[in-house]
Scaffold this active site. Sequence first.
Site, mmCIF file in Angstrom:
data_model
loop_
_atom_site.group_PDB
_atom_site.id
_atom_site.type_symbol
_atom_site.label_atom_id
_atom_site.label_comp_id
_atom_site.label_asym_id
_atom_site.label_seq_id
_atom_site.Cartn_x
_atom_site.Cartn_y
_atom_site.Cartn_z
ATOM 1 N N ARG A 61 -16.775 26.269 48.736
ATOM 2 C CA ARG A 61 -16.648 25.075 49.570
ATOM 3 C C ARG A 61 -16.356 23.825 48.750
ATOM 4 N NH1 ARG A 61 -21.574 22.498 52.159
ATOM 5 N NH2 ARG A 61 -22.574 24.408 51.455
ATOM 6 N N TYR A 98 -21.198 26.777 47.312
ATOM 7 C CA TYR A 98 -20.529 25.645 46.667
ATOM 8 C C TYR A 98 -19.307 26.077 45.867
ATOM 9 C CZ TYR A 98 -24.429 22.400 47.583
ATOM 10 O OH TYR A 98 -25.364 21.601 48.168
ATOM 11 N N HIS A 156 -3.663 15.818 -1.677
ATOM 12 C CA HIS A 156 -4.178 15.867 -0.308
ATOM 13 C C HIS A 156 -4.135 17.275 0.290
ATOM 14 C CE1 HIS A 156 -4.176 11.623 -0.713
ATOM 15 N NE2 HIS A 156 -4.243 11.337 0.573
ATOM 16 N N ASN A 162 0.738 10.621 6.747
ATOM 17 C CA ASN A 162 -0.048 9.649 7.497
ATOM 18 C C ASN A 162 0.332 9.704 8.966
ATOM 19 O OD1 ASN A 162 -1.805 7.276 7.752
ATOM 20 N ND2 ASN A 162 -1.351 7.010 5.572
ATOM 21 N N PHE A 174 -2.885 5.172 12.649
ATOM 22 C CA PHE A 174 -3.156 6.568 12.304
ATOM 23 C C PHE A 174 -4.506 7.046 12.819
ATOM 24 C CE2 PHE A 174 -4.355 3.783 8.727
ATOM 25 C CZ PHE A 174 -5.729 3.925 8.805
ATOM 26 N N TYR A 217 0.822 -1.208 0.000
ATOM 27 C CA TYR A 217 0.000 0.000 0.000
ATOM 28 C C TYR A 217 0.857 1.259 0.000
ATOM 29 C CZ TYR A 217 -3.308 3.581 1.404
ATOM 30 O OH TYR A 217 -4.067 4.717 1.448
ATOM 31 N N GLU A 277 -12.668 4.123 3.964
ATOM 32 C CA GLU A 277 -12.333 4.678 5.273
ATOM 33 C C GLU A 277 -13.661 5.060 5.939
ATOM 34 O OE1 GLU A 277 -9.642 7.686 3.982
ATOM 35 O OE2 GLU A 277 -8.175 6.209 3.293
#
Length: 512
Positions: A285, A282, A86, A198, A331, A56, A417
Amino acid sequence: MIESKALTGDDLALADVWGVAVHHDRVSLTDAARERMRAAREVVESAAHGTKEHTYGVNTGFGRFVSRSIPEELTEELQLRLLRSHACGVGEPYPNEIVRAAMLLRANALAKGYSGARVVTVELLIECLNHGVLPHVPSRGSVGASGDLAPLAHLALPLIGEGEAWVDGRRLPGAAALEAVGLEPVRLQAKEGLSLVNGTQFMAAFGALGLMRAKRLAKTADIACALSLEALQGSRTSFLPQVHALRPLRGQVDSAANVLHLLEDSAINEAHRWCDKVQDAYSLRCAPQVHGASRDLLDYIDYTVSTELNSATDNPLVLVEDGMLVSNGNFHGQPLAFALDALAMAVAEIADIAERRVERLVNPSLSGGLPAFLTGDGGLNSGFMIPQYVAASLVSENKVLAHPASVDSIPTSAGQEDHVSMGNASGLKAWQVLANAERVLAIELLAGAQAVEFLAPLQPGAGVRAAREFVRSLSPRLRDDRPLSSDIEVVAAAIGDGSLVEAVETEVGELR
């Protein structure tokens, strides 16, 4: 003094990331890292040129194109086109320190020797860091699996003389940016483009730098609480160690101990020891229980992020001893996405309870005798009326931002994916929540410093006194109204960079 960090791939710490990203510490590769990288490179070369087996991203396409074979003569072209295809992020760029952190983290991941990138390529990435070449990286476009693909592609483009980068405040084409500092682009070889894009480095950058700020914020919250407690003449008994030993959650115990320590030698506390007030609200405290819960959440985030800093998140990974490249899912950003959403939640709650203490300081019905809105001439002056509005606005925004992104997913690459983490969205949200929370704590510190001065000549505890004096070094007491925006921002910056905590610890010792 600029420090230097030699990368091994195994021992990067949060403080190292801060040093490189914020203080521009220099970076280098260790000889051991170079040797591991060369060994992994030999495995990649064998897969690229010595076998017809599909590997790959080496001799196949990407994503849904995983079954498409790429001839050997196009191996380098494949990597070049990967970066170009990309790099399609959009929107405003990431903060500079996030980009620098991502560059460091990518170099460290490659230095582990499980990605197969050449030493020369990683050294160029490091030299860009050292010479101030900052890639222009749009912040929107990552779904957090396969890692931060689009942002890392933008980060990598200047290495090949493409994309854009900042040098000395100028936005230049990638090749010109390299030339401006005397560097030359590299020509990618088999798998190197994939090794550069990646990974989880932008998510991890948000985690590392965000966690450093959040830890300072947690200490600041205890400081601000102690200051408000003094101003409101609250009780110290809620912070006694005997109480918290009965519910020994680590964060709660540490937070209570901090507040009690900051109150030591308090003339204000001594003066109202025998008053008839039975219980505090609160927000005073229960501060150790709330602050402590956030601290415990930060411990989980620390474990996840610190592990990620030295992890191999490439695909495929090069297993040198086995002589093979293995497709995997390291990844995937889900661990970081959860951690970043948790970071937003932890920090949002610290701010939430702080805003309630601000309300008590400015509200004459709740403040135990302090002037309304902490001004001596109410009506003509509004004092701290509007800063409380600002704090309310910020915590309300945080409530929206704290909605988790990590429970969302949307399939990509034609279903190949089919589950993603949305960790980049988690990081962007957490970063904004941190900024909002620092401003809320700044408002509490400013209001607390103003309020406690109405109790003069009585003085607060040593730690509280140090905090008030530091705040006063940045912001003078509010007498007649003036715009407080810059005062809030400068105190918020001192919270984020750690200088406020450092000033207090210089006086009273290290807080937990």
